[in-house]
Design an enzyme around this catalytic site. Structure first.
Site, mmCIF file in Angstrom:
data_model
loop_
_atom_site.group_PDB
_atom_site.id
_atom_site.type_symbol
_atom_site.label_atom_id
_atom_site.label_comp_id
_atom_site.label_asym_id
_atom_site.label_seq_id
_atom_site.Cartn_x
_atom_site.Cartn_y
_atom_site.Cartn_z
ATOM 1 N N SER A 29 -36.991 44.068 81.636
ATOM 2 C CA SER A 29 -35.645 43.190 82.168
ATOM 3 C C SER A 29 -35.710 41.772 81.838
ATOM 4 O O SER A 29 -36.754 41.187 81.869
ATOM 5 C CB SER A 29 -35.358 43.452 83.433
ATOM 6 O OG SER A 29 -35.379 44.927 84.002
HETATM 7 N N1 SAH Z 1 -38.786 46.469 86.017
HETATM 8 C C1 SAH Z 1 -39.305 47.019 84.655
HETATM 9 C C2 SAH Z 1 -38.072 47.711 83.799
HETATM 10 C C3 SAH Z 1 -38.450 48.894 82.961
HETATM 11 S S1 SAH Z 1 -37.327 49.653 82.211
HETATM 12 C C4 SAH Z 1 -39.751 45.789 83.809
HETATM 13 O O1 SAH Z 1 -39.261 44.898 83.890
HETATM 14 O O2 SAH Z 1 -40.769 46.259 83.015
HETATM 15 C C5 SAH Z 1 -37.104 51.198 83.486
HETATM 16 C C6 SAH Z 1 -38.200 51.980 83.566
HETATM 17 O O3 SAH Z 1 -37.787 53.029 84.339
HETATM 18 C C7 SAH Z 1 -38.636 52.553 82.308
HETATM 19 O O4 SAH Z 1 -40.207 52.159 82.454
HETATM 20 C C8 SAH Z 1 -38.551 53.904 82.395
HETATM 21 O O5 SAH Z 1 -39.702 54.763 81.971
HETATM 22 C C9 SAH Z 1 -38.496 54.282 83.703
HETATM 23 N N2 SAH Z 1 -37.836 55.472 84.139
HETATM 24 C C10 SAH Z 1 -36.654 56.014 83.600
HETATM 25 N N3 SAH Z 1 -36.501 57.180 84.359
HETATM 26 C C11 SAH Z 1 -37.322 57.292 85.465
HETATM 27 C C12 SAH Z 1 -37.719 58.186 86.401
HETATM 28 N N4 SAH Z 1 -36.546 59.412 86.432
HETATM 29 N N5 SAH Z 1 -38.298 58.074 87.511
HETATM 30 C C13 SAH Z 1 -39.118 56.926 87.414
HETATM 31 N N6 SAH Z 1 -39.125 55.952 86.176
HETATM 32 C C14 SAH Z 1 -38.322 56.109 85.448
#
Ligand code: SAH
Length: 212
Positions: free
Chosen positions: A65
Site C-alpha cells: 500500500s
Molecule cells: N498491507 C499489505 C497489503 C498487501 S495487498 C502491504 O502493504 O504489503 C493485500 C493482500 O491481501 C495481498 O497480499 C493478498 O494476497 C491478500 N489477500 C487477498 N485476499 C485474501 C484473503 N481472503 N485472505 C487473506 N489475505 C488475502
C-alpha cells in the site's frame, strides 16, 4: 552518501511531506513510519522507489500500500500500545511492521503462502517478536486468538464481513476498504448488538479474494 543514509533521508521526507503535512498527527504512527525500513519490503529492483508516494507491485499480482494510506489506516484505529491487533492481508509485511512498532501483539493472516513466507523472513530478520503469522483465508479471521482490540484489513471485500466484526471486542475498531469498482475506507466500531460504520475516504485496494 551511503545507500542506507539515502534511504534514511528519503524516509524522513516521506513522513514529513506525504504523511504529516497531509494531516496524520498521531505521534506513535509518525514514529513507527520513521522507524520501519520500507525499502526492505519491496522487491530488490524497486528499492529506489520504496519511499515514493504510491503503491508498488510485490509479486503474485499484489501490491504494497501507499505510505500515506498505511499511516491513515493505522491512525484511524487510535492505538495506545497495549492492544492485540488482527491484520488481514500480510502482503509484504510492511503494514504488519508498522503495527508491531505500536502495539503489543499482531496476528496477521495471508492467503498466498509465498507472500507470507517472504514477509515472515523480512520481519524476523528485523527482530520483531510480537508478530504471529497464519496462511489462510482472512475472511474467516483468526478465531483462536479472538477477541481483538482492533482489526486492519488491507484487501477489499464487497461488504463488511460479519465474521471479522464478531472477532472484535465490544468498543473495538476495524478499518477496512469496502466496495468493488468504487471503494471506501470504512471504520467499523463493534457495539453490544452489532456495529456502527463511519465512511472515511475513497481508496483503491486489491480485492479480498473469496475462497469458498
Ligand atoms: N498491507 C499489505 C497489503 C498487501 S495487498 C502491504 O502493504 O504489503 C493485500 C493482500 O491481501 C495481498 O497480499 C493478498 O494476497 C491478500 N489477500 C487477498 N485476499 C485474501 C484473503 N481472503 N485472505 C487473506 N489475505 C488475502
Amino acid at each position: 552518501m551511503s545507500q542506507d543514509s539515502t534511504f534514511d533521508r528519503e524516509r524522513k521526507d516521506m513522513v514529513e511531506y506525504q504523511i504529516r503535512r497531509r494531516g496524520v498527527s498521531d505521534k506513535k504512527v509518525l514514529k513507527a513510519m520513521l522507524r520501519v525500513p520500507r525499502h526492505l519490503f519491496v522487491p530488490e529492483q524497486m528499492k529506489e522507489l520504496a519511499y515514493g508516494d504510491e503503491p508498488l507491485p510485490i509479486g503474485e499480482g499484489q501490491t504494497i500500500s501507499q505510505p500515506y494510506i498505511v499511516a491513515y489506516m493505522t491512525e484511524a484505529l487510535k492505538l495506545h500500545g497495549r492492544e492485540r491487533v488482527l491484520e488481514i492481508g500480510t502482503g509484504s509485511g510492511y503494514q504488519t511492521a508498522v503495527l508491531a512498532e505500536i502495539v503489543k501483539e499482531v496476528y496477521t493472516v495471508e492467503l498466498i503462502p509465498e507472500l507470507s513466507d517472504r514477509a515472515r523472513a523480512v520481519l524476523e530478520k528485523l527482530g520483531y517478536q510480537n508478530i504471529h503469522f497464519r496462511v489462510g483465508d482472512g475472511t474467516l479471521g483468526w478465531p483462536e486468538h479472538a477477541p481483538y482490540d482492533a482489526v486492519l484489513v488491507s484487501a477489499a471485500p464487497a461488504s463488511v464481513p460479519p465474521t471479522l466484526v464478531e472477532q472484535l471486542k465490544v468498543g473495538g475498531k476495524m478499518v477496512i476498504p469496502v466496495g468493488t469498482d468504487f471503494q471506501e475506507l470504512v471504520l467499523v466500531t463493534r457495539t453490544e448488538t452489532g456495529w456502527d460504520e463511519q465512511r472515511l475516504i475513497g481508496v483503491r485496494f486489491v480485492p479480498l479474494i473469496t475462497v469458498h
